[in-house]
Design a protein around this motif. Sequence first.
Motif, PDB file in Angstrom:
ATOM      1  N   GLY B 131       3.399  -6.353  -6.967  1.00  0.00           N
ATOM      2  CA  GLY B 131       3.906  -7.218  -5.904  1.00  0.00           C
ATOM      3  C   GLY B 131       3.878  -6.586  -4.527  1.00  0.00           C
ATOM      4  N   ARG B 132       4.038  -5.273  -4.462  1.00  0.00           N
ATOM      5  CA  ARG B 132       4.090  -4.622  -3.153  1.00  0.00           C
ATOM      6  C   ARG B 132       2.735  -4.106  -2.694  1.00  0.00           C
ATOM      7  NH1 ARG B 132       8.849  -4.300  -1.068  1.00  0.00           N
ATOM      8  NH2 ARG B 132      10.667  -4.719  -2.372  1.00  0.00           N
ATOM      9  N   ARG B 133       1.706  -4.382  -3.502  1.00  0.00           N
ATOM     10  CA  ARG B 133       0.357  -3.955  -3.100  1.00  0.00           C
ATOM     11  C   ARG B 133      -0.364  -5.100  -2.413  1.00  0.00           C
ATOM     12  NH1 ARG B 133      -1.642  -2.152  -8.508  1.00  0.00           N
ATOM     13  NH2 ARG B 133      -3.554  -3.176  -7.813  1.00  0.00           N
ATOM     14  N   ARG B 134      -1.257  -4.762  -1.496  1.00  0.00           N
ATOM     15  CA  ARG B 134      -2.071  -5.803  -0.872  1.00  0.00           C
ATOM     16  C   ARG B 134      -2.978  -6.421  -1.931  1.00  0.00           C
ATOM     17  NH1 ARG B 134      -3.791  -3.237   4.968  1.00  0.00           N
ATOM     18  NH2 ARG B 134      -1.697  -2.497   5.478  1.00  0.00           N
ATOM     19  N   THR B 135      -3.195  -7.728  -1.823  1.00  0.00           N
ATOM     20  CA  THR B 135      -3.927  -8.403  -2.893  1.00  0.00           C
ATOM     21  C   THR B 135      -5.405  -8.045  -2.882  1.00  0.00           C
ATOM     22  OG1 THR B 135      -4.349 -10.336  -1.552  1.00  0.00           O
ATOM     23  CG2 THR B 135      -2.326 -10.332  -2.806  1.00  0.00           C
ATOM     24  N   GLY B 136      -5.876  -7.456  -1.772  1.00  0.00           N
ATOM     25  CA  GLY B 136      -7.253  -6.973  -1.728  1.00  0.00           C
ATOM     26  C   GLY B 136      -7.539  -5.937  -2.809  1.00  0.00           C
ATOM     27  N   THR B 137      -6.470  -5.281  -3.300  1.00  0.00           N
ATOM     28  CA  THR B 137      -6.663  -4.249  -4.321  1.00  0.00           C
ATOM     29  C   THR B 137      -6.544  -4.816  -5.730  1.00  0.00           C
ATOM     30  OG1 THR B 137      -4.316  -3.687  -4.456  1.00  0.00           O
ATOM     31  CG2 THR B 137      -5.589  -2.576  -2.753  1.00  0.00           C
ATOM     32  N   TYR B 138      -6.277  -6.122  -5.858  1.00  0.00           N
ATOM     33  CA  TYR B 138      -6.062  -6.708  -7.188  1.00  0.00           C
ATOM     34  C   TYR B 138      -7.381  -6.905  -7.934  1.00  0.00           C
ATOM     35  CZ  TYR B 138      -1.207  -8.115  -6.136  1.00  0.00           C
ATOM     36  OH  TYR B 138       0.123  -8.143  -5.833  1.00  0.00           O
TER      37      TYR B 138
END
Lengths: 251, 310
Positions: B131-138
């Motif tokens: 949740g606290r990561r930018r979604t670009g890294t998903y």
Amino acid sequence: MSDVLTPALTMAGRSIRLSRRNIDAVITSMMLPLMLMLVFIYFFGGAINTGTKYVTYVIPGILILCAAFGASSTAVSVSEDMKGGIIDRFRSLDVGGTAILAGHVAASTVRNLFSTTLVLGVGLLIGFRPAASPLGWLAAAGILLAFLLAISWLSAAVGLLAKTPEAAAGFTFFMMFLPYPSSAFVPIHTMPSWLHGFADHQPVTPLIESLRGLLLGHPVGTAPWTALAWCGGILAVAIALSGVFFRVRTA
Amino acid sequence: MPQSPAIEATGLAKSYGNVRVLDGIDLRVERGAVFALLGPNGAGKTTTVRILATLTTADSGHARVAGHDIVADRARVRRAISLTGQFAAVDEKQTGEENLRMMARLSGLSRAAARRRAAELLDRFDLTDAGRRRTGTYSGGMRRRLDLAAGLVGDPEVVFLDEPTSGLDPRSRQELWQVVRDLSTRGATVFLTTQYLEEADRLADRIAVVDGGRVVAEGTADELKARVAGHRLDLVLNDTAAYWRLESHAIHRSPETLTLGLPTDGTAAHVRALLDEVDPERRDVARFSVQRATLDDVFLSLTEKEPAHV
């Protein structure tokens, strides 16, 4: 009221957060006007006779160039939104086009108030000596703000029209060159006579004359009113156009 | 008063220039059902979804979604639905949590409620750690789950999913299927589009097959399967006379190689019976092979017939 305001503020918060995380683009939009300022003052300034110290003459023009260039990048961010799936998500949440664009415009205005302050700061460091009254500062800030709003919203309309973000980026170049045929860098009477008509009457000239007069404490005449009329006109047209473009683009 | 269906559409038509994308789509989806619109690329699936989700207007026809007219009551429809499209609709430069909170605010929740809703959805979609990561890294699957979660901030009655699993690896696809089943268990109506027969089969209570902008068949998965055999018997024939005699039964044709494909369930008994039926003299068929029917065969066999409801 909050039905209109909450989405617009939420969208503005989003755009500001996205700008903060796209720091490369922010730095570019600040570095370019700064570099141009240094180029003009130190490379060309010695050869340009404006009757005052060139740094004093050119800083108001640089401020407008910085604002025009920075605000026009709104076209790119709007166009990026339109390309992705997120615009459909916003629309299916019943967020209107005006709120979406207002968010971009608000973020652009905040971003560019920072960058113009930075340019002004560097200008002060290298010898710009304004002599404005507190009221003059306020009026100058107001005119700059009106210009930022107008150009940001116009850029938003262009962003809706552009098929790709790359095409939208072309608009930033147009806006960056608009201050050249004006009194921003050299007095208009030194230009070829066929240019005078355009240079005297294009919107950037009264803006620069107002800023210059207000910041240096000179009489400004009606220039600020002409400038505000231009900004108001551009803003009204841009809002109307972007409403039409948004409907066409999302039909 | 009996409840109106979740989705009811009559005669939806849409053209882009000279291309007729939808040619009179009729649909009816009961509340709480999982409904699949199955069709090849260009069949009009996305256009149908966009019209029902009020993002595009139909040239003609009417539809009601969650009891509201999609044109006259657009705002009400939008408040009752969510759409997750083929393209990720989240900001890569925002974290998962920020994306969800933003969507929740836009759907009208207060700041505090939006925060709670975001946390809830992250937990439900197994994204709390990310949740606290930018979604670009998903990963692709995570992004799709977040995308789906973002559509659910307003607790929609009707959830539209446009090709929810295209481009996902098998494991992510399985996870997404589970998510769709959960949605249905919680009472939402799910309307999904897919190109995959298997996906429609696994998820949907009812399936409508679309092709060329029309519904060419509609029914439960079993009903459709009864019409569309799961296999294809390919026959290589001895001469053109035999080819043209049998041609009309075929769902697959290749005149150059004198090959025809006939629908079969693939059992030995049916293949034997079919061979006896088409070639009782045992003169015409040179060789045969049994193939698993592709989606192409399904569409061919369905579009060959008059549009009909099973």
